[in-house]
Design a protein around this motif. Structure first.
Motif, mmCIF file in Angstrom:
data_model
loop_
_atom_site.group_PDB
_atom_site.id
_atom_site.type_symbol
_atom_site.label_atom_id
_atom_site.label_comp_id
_atom_site.label_asym_id
_atom_site.label_seq_id
_atom_site.Cartn_x
_atom_site.Cartn_y
_atom_site.Cartn_z
ATOM 1 N N PHE A 39 -0.291 6.461 -9.535
ATOM 2 C CA PHE A 39 -0.538 5.122 -8.561
ATOM 3 C C PHE A 39 -2.079 4.844 -8.609
ATOM 4 O O PHE A 39 -2.743 5.507 -9.099
ATOM 5 N N ASP A 40 -2.384 3.714 -8.368
ATOM 6 C CA ASP A 40 -3.768 3.144 -8.150
ATOM 7 C C ASP A 40 -3.870 3.266 -6.704
ATOM 8 O O ASP A 40 -3.389 2.781 -5.774
ATOM 9 N N VAL A 41 -5.096 4.472 -6.300
ATOM 10 C CA VAL A 41 -5.254 4.535 -5.019
ATOM 11 C C VAL A 41 -6.729 3.807 -4.822
ATOM 12 O O VAL A 41 -7.423 4.112 -5.359
ATOM 13 N N ILE A 42 -6.596 3.045 -3.830
ATOM 14 C CA ILE A 42 -7.834 2.049 -3.658
ATOM 15 C C ILE A 42 -8.364 2.045 -2.142
ATOM 16 O O ILE A 42 -7.670 2.177 -1.240
ATOM 17 N N GLU A 43 -9.885 2.358 -2.093
ATOM 18 C CA GLU A 43 -10.230 2.519 -0.833
ATOM 19 C C GLU A 43 -10.747 1.136 -0.441
ATOM 20 O O GLU A 43 -11.569 0.389 -1.272
ATOM 21 N N TYR A 44 -10.305 0.730 0.667
ATOM 22 C CA TYR A 44 -10.619 -0.897 1.089
ATOM 23 C C TYR A 44 -11.237 -0.880 2.523
ATOM 24 O O TYR A 44 -11.602 -2.180 2.673
ATOM 25 N N LEU B 261 -10.026 4.033 4.624
ATOM 26 C CA LEU B 261 -8.606 3.428 4.547
ATOM 27 C C LEU B 261 -8.381 3.319 3.194
ATOM 28 O O LEU B 261 -9.183 2.670 2.385
ATOM 29 N N PHE B 262 -7.034 3.697 2.807
ATOM 30 C CA PHE B 262 -6.692 3.396 1.503
ATOM 31 C C PHE B 262 -5.511 2.707 1.343
ATOM 32 O O PHE B 262 -4.389 2.638 2.337
ATOM 33 N N ALA B 263 -5.296 1.892 0.211
ATOM 34 C CA ALA B 263 -3.804 1.451 -0.277
ATOM 35 C C ALA B 263 -3.561 2.242 -1.394
ATOM 36 O O ALA B 263 -4.508 2.650 -2.530
ATOM 37 N N VAL B 264 -2.201 2.332 -1.581
ATOM 38 C CA VAL B 264 -1.725 2.957 -3.019
ATOM 39 C C VAL B 264 -0.747 2.130 -3.303
ATOM 40 O O VAL B 264 0.146 1.346 -2.800
ATOM 41 N N LYS B 265 -0.999 1.523 -4.865
ATOM 42 C CA LYS B 265 -0.336 0.603 -5.400
ATOM 43 C C LYS B 265 0.511 1.074 -6.665
ATOM 44 O O LYS B 265 -0.156 2.066 -7.362
ATOM 45 N N THR B 266 1.526 0.522 -7.434
ATOM 46 C CA THR B 266 2.013 1.076 -8.537
ATOM 47 C C THR B 266 0.967 0.530 -9.422
ATOM 48 O O THR B 266 0.402 -0.331 -9.650
ATOM 49 N N LYS B 267 0.901 1.494 -10.385
ATOM 50 C CA LYS B 267 0.096 1.133 -11.670
ATOM 51 C C LYS B 267 0.561 -0.200 -12.130
ATOM 52 O O LYS B 267 1.945 -0.263 -12.340
ATOM 53 N N ASP B 268 -0.034 -0.805 -12.904
ATOM 54 C CA ASP B 268 0.330 -2.261 -13.762
ATOM 55 C C ASP B 268 0.871 -2.939 -12.604
ATOM 56 O O ASP B 268 2.082 -3.314 -13.083
ATOM 57 N N CYS C 129 2.923 -5.840 -10.695
ATOM 58 C CA CYS C 129 3.365 -7.359 -11.172
ATOM 59 C C CYS C 129 3.703 -7.963 -9.861
ATOM 60 O O CYS C 129 4.840 -7.537 -9.399
ATOM 61 N N ALA C 130 2.955 -9.011 -9.348
ATOM 62 C CA ALA C 130 3.428 -9.863 -8.284
ATOM 63 C C ALA C 130 4.674 -10.369 -8.405
ATOM 64 O O ALA C 130 5.028 -10.669 -7.320
ATOM 65 N N ASP C 131 5.372 -10.598 -9.671
ATOM 66 C CA ASP C 131 6.601 -11.492 -10.045
ATOM 67 C C ASP C 131 7.919 -10.467 -9.315
ATOM 68 O O ASP C 131 8.783 -11.014 -9.349
ATOM 69 N N LYS C 132 7.514 -9.226 -9.323
ATOM 70 C CA LYS C 132 8.529 -8.170 -9.032
ATOM 71 C C LYS C 132 8.620 -8.017 -7.401
ATOM 72 O O LYS C 132 7.803 -7.988 -6.757
ATOM 73 N N PRO C 133 9.956 -7.648 -7.070
ATOM 74 C CA PRO C 133 10.141 -7.472 -5.778
ATOM 75 C C PRO C 133 9.077 -6.196 -5.217
ATOM 76 O O PRO C 133 8.616 -5.314 -5.997
#
Length: 79
Positions: A18-23, A37-44, A46-50
């Protein structure tokens, strides 16, 4: 309890998948930073996907929200 041990250290292994981002950070007691504070996002991403938003917070000494979100990321991702 140690925020570093119970949260931050558990995010480290997730960086493989995952992409782990400190925000940001929360501070109290005279402005000393206590909790990053952190956010964890799927790598790559894609805002078009659910998508789904899973959050976990702490109220007092209750950490089940954060621990539940971490468990979702580790156990859910393994499937």
């Amino acid at each position: 309890r140690s925020y570093s041990d119970e949260v931050v250290s558990k995010l480290e292994p997730l960086k493989r998948d995952f992409d782990v981002i400190e925000y940001g950070a929360l501070s109290y007691d005279g402005g000393e930073i206590k909790h990053r504070l952190f956010a964890v996002k799927t790598k790559d991403w894609c805002a078009d996907k659910p998508s789904a938003l899973v959050t976990g917070g702490v109220h007092g000494y209750e950490t089940s929200g954060v621990q539940g979100a971490l468990l979702f990321l580790t156990a859910g991702h393994a499937k």
